[in-house]
Scaffold this motif. Sequence first.
Motif, PDB file in Angstrom:
ATOM      1  N   THR A  83       0.863  -1.244   0.071  1.00 24.22           N
ATOM      2  CA  THR A  83      -0.032   0.077  -0.038  1.00 24.22           C
ATOM      3  C   THR A  83       1.028   1.278   0.028  1.00 24.22           C
ATOM      4  N   LEU A  84       0.217   2.334  -0.351  1.00 23.41           N
ATOM      5  CA  LEU A  84       1.009   3.524  -0.447  1.00 23.41           C
ATOM      6  C   LEU A  84       0.070   4.654   0.591  1.00 23.41           C
ATOM      7  N   LEU A  85      -0.712   3.728   1.435  1.00 22.18           N
ATOM      8  CA  LEU A  85      -1.258   4.723   2.552  1.00 22.18           C
ATOM      9  C   LEU A  85      -0.795   4.570   4.092  1.00 22.18           C
ATOM     10  N   LEU A  86      -0.651   5.544   4.630  1.00 21.39           N
ATOM     11  CA  LEU A  86      -0.126   5.448   6.022  1.00 21.39           C
ATOM     12  C   LEU A  86      -1.197   4.681   6.894  1.00 21.39           C
ATOM     13  N   THR A  87      -0.748   3.810   7.905  1.00 20.28           N
ATOM     14  CA  THR A  87      -1.497   3.372   9.194  1.00 20.28           C
ATOM     15  C   THR A  87      -2.066   4.473   9.595  1.00 20.28           C
ATOM     16  N   ASN A  88      -3.429   3.981  10.375  1.00 22.99           N
ATOM     17  CA  ASN A  88      -4.112   5.081  11.173  1.00 22.99           C
ATOM     18  C   ASN A  88      -3.472   4.865  12.504  1.00 22.99           C
ATOM     19  N   ILE A  89      -2.444   4.057  12.735  1.00 22.84           N
ATOM     20  CA  ILE A  89      -2.008   4.093  13.938  1.00 22.84           C
ATOM     21  C   ILE A  89      -1.250   5.136  14.253  1.00 22.84           C
ATOM     22  N   ILE A  90      -0.675   5.785  13.086  1.00 19.44           N
ATOM     23  CA  ILE A  90       0.154   7.034  13.092  1.00 19.44           C
ATOM     24  C   ILE A  90      -0.673   8.320  13.250  1.00 19.44           C
ATOM     25  N   HIS A  91      -0.688   8.828  14.360  1.00 17.97           N
ATOM     26  CA  HIS A  91      -1.532   9.831  14.538  1.00 17.97           C
ATOM     27  C   HIS A  91      -0.923  11.470  14.302  1.00 17.97           C
ATOM     28  N   ASN A  92      -1.854  12.326  14.310  1.00 16.22           N
ATOM     29  CA  ASN A  92      -1.501  13.658  14.164  1.00 16.22           C
ATOM     30  C   ASN A  92      -0.193  14.200  15.176  1.00 16.22           C
ATOM     31  N   GLU A  93       0.583  14.725  14.623  1.00 12.56           N
ATOM     32  CA  GLU A  93       1.616  15.267  15.357  1.00 12.56           C
ATOM     33  C   GLU A  93       2.598  14.155  16.160  1.00 12.56           C
ATOM     34  N   ALA A  94       2.583  12.923  15.290  1.00  4.98           N
ATOM     35  CA  ALA A  94       3.499  11.878  15.766  1.00  4.98           C
ATOM     36  C   ALA A  94       4.949  12.030  15.245  1.00  4.98           C
ATOM     37  N   ARG A  95       5.812  11.887  15.970  1.00  7.62           N
ATOM     38  CA  ARG A  95       7.330  12.175  15.603  1.00  7.62           C
ATOM     39  C   ARG A  95       8.059  10.972  14.897  1.00  7.62           C
ATOM     40  N   ALA A  96       8.656  11.297  13.944  1.00  4.00           N
ATOM     41  CA  ALA A  96       9.612   9.870  13.394  1.00  4.00           C
ATOM     42  C   ALA A  96      11.131  10.637  13.304  1.00  4.00           C
ATOM     43  N   ALA A  97      11.939   9.526  13.480  1.00  9.68           N
ATOM     44  CA  ALA A  97      13.459   9.975  13.232  1.00  9.68           C
ATOM     45  C   ALA A  97      13.234  10.042  11.616  1.00  9.68           C
ATOM     46  N   ALA A  98      14.114  10.943  11.318  1.00  6.36           N
ATOM     47  CA  ALA A  98      14.043  11.402   9.468  1.00  6.36           C
ATOM     48  C   ALA A  98      15.178  11.766   8.800  1.00  6.36           C
ATOM     49  N   THR A  99      15.477  11.437   7.530  1.00  2.00           N
ATOM     50  CA  THR A  99      16.386  11.957   6.720  1.00  2.00           C
ATOM     51  C   THR A  99      15.889  12.653   5.730  1.00  2.00           C
ATOM     52  N   TRP A 100      16.182  13.887   5.481  1.00  4.64           N
ATOM     53  CA  TRP A 100      15.597  14.838   4.440  1.00  4.64           C
ATOM     54  C   TRP A 100      16.407  15.330   3.459  1.00  4.64           C
ATOM     55  N   ASP A 101      16.723  15.320   2.342  1.00  8.28           N
ATOM     56  CA  ASP A 101      17.768  15.916   1.370  1.00  8.28           C
ATOM     57  C   ASP A 101      19.139  15.763   1.903  1.00  8.28           C
TER      58      ASP A 101
END
Length: 136
Positions: A83-101
């Motif tokens: 799927t290309l859809l996020l799970t509903n378990i990930i709520h608004n304002e959830a935080r994730a470790a990230a790499t961008w550019d």
Amino acid sequence: MPQSPFVSLANAMLTFLLPGVAADIDPITGNRMFVAGESLVVAAMLRQVSGYNFDRLPGLDRQAIYLQGRIVSISQGSERLETLLLTNIIHNEARAAATWDGLNGEFVILRQGHSPFKTEETLGDRIVGWFEIKSN
């Protein structure tokens, strides 16, 4: 499996920790012990300037960058999801470790509704939020 048209533009990786399943029983308390899993989200994201005044969250670094994009792929553990859809378990304002550019940091997601035309199933879920750069 759906293939996102934005695969070649992917420039972000987000790792959300998700609640897992009961893995064992604590022998002392008898409580179920849960193991958290990870969901790796790969996305194509661009910097946006319009969100600066509208969606600024309290406690965010003043240098946080407002990003919008589309999900390119989602994996849980070593398994790529169909799927290309996020799970509903990930709520608004959830935080994730990230790499961008090429920058490391933390991403704070702002969940939004889906299109009534269900374009997310083909184009990938829209992903919007704030990227805070973390110094090493």
